[in-house]
Design a protein around this motif. Structure first.
Motif, PDB file in Angstrom:
ATOM      1  N   ALA A  57      31.272  37.510  31.637  1.00  0.00           N
ATOM      2  CA  ALA A  57      32.149  38.098  32.656  1.00  0.00           C
ATOM      3  C   ALA A  57      33.309  37.158  32.967  1.00  0.00           C
ATOM      4  O   ALA A  57      34.455  37.594  33.121  1.00  0.00           O
ATOM      5  N   ALA A  58      33.018  35.871  33.051  1.00  0.00           N
ATOM      6  CA  ALA A  58      34.076  34.890  33.296  1.00  0.00           C
ATOM      7  C   ALA A  58      35.075  34.886  32.144  1.00  0.00           C
ATOM      8  O   ALA A  58      36.293  34.828  32.357  1.00  0.00           O
ATOM      9  N   LEU A  59      34.573  34.984  30.928  1.00  0.00           N
ATOM     10  CA  LEU A  59      35.443  35.031  29.753  1.00  0.00           C
ATOM     11  C   LEU A  59      36.297  36.293  29.760  1.00  0.00           C
ATOM     12  O   LEU A  59      37.506  36.246  29.480  1.00  0.00           O
ATOM     13  N   GLU A  60      35.702  37.416  30.114  1.00  0.00           N
ATOM     14  CA  GLU A  60      36.454  38.674  30.198  1.00  0.00           C
ATOM     15  C   GLU A  60      37.545  38.577  31.264  1.00  0.00           C
ATOM     16  O   GLU A  60      38.688  38.981  31.045  1.00  0.00           O
ATOM     17  N   TYR A  61      37.200  38.033  32.416  1.00  0.00           N
ATOM     18  CA  TYR A  61      38.166  37.864  33.510  1.00  0.00           C
ATOM     19  C   TYR A  61      39.341  36.995  33.043  1.00  0.00           C
ATOM     20  O   TYR A  61      40.498  37.332  33.245  1.00  0.00           O
ATOM     21  N   GLY A  62      39.020  35.877  32.390  1.00  0.00           N
ATOM     22  CA  GLY A  62      40.066  34.981  31.899  1.00  0.00           C
ATOM     23  C   GLY A  62      40.952  35.628  30.859  1.00  0.00           C
ATOM     24  O   GLY A  62      42.170  35.434  30.854  1.00  0.00           O
TER      25      GLY A  62
END
Length: 77
Positions: A57-62
């Motif tokens: 999720a953090a990677l997607e957000y970034g």
């Protein structure tokens, strides 16, 4: 499948920075760990309360934020 519902923002947690599930793990920190070469498994070993989908999720957000998209975090209730 989007995992962005795992990213929250609350003024009472980390000064409103986007975090994973309100756990005080800022998205920025997780992205920096991945950029330094840590794998998802290594991050999860170091932070056992994180789940694989949290890191993704953090990677997607970034990815969305770096592409010029405005990403609005859901406030924790």
């Amino acid at each position: 499948m989007s995992r962005l519902e795992r990213i929250t923002s609350d003024p009472q947690i980390c000064h409103g920075q986007p975090v994973v599930r309100g756990l005080r793990y800022p998205v920025q920190m997780l992205l920096e760990l991945m950029a330094s070469g840590m794998s998802v498994d290594e991050i999860m070993d170091d932070y056992p309360d994180l789940e694989r989908d949290d890191v993704l999720a953090a990677l997607e957000y970034g990815a969305l934020a770096s592409g010029g998209h405005t990403v609005v975090s859901v406030s924790a209730a």
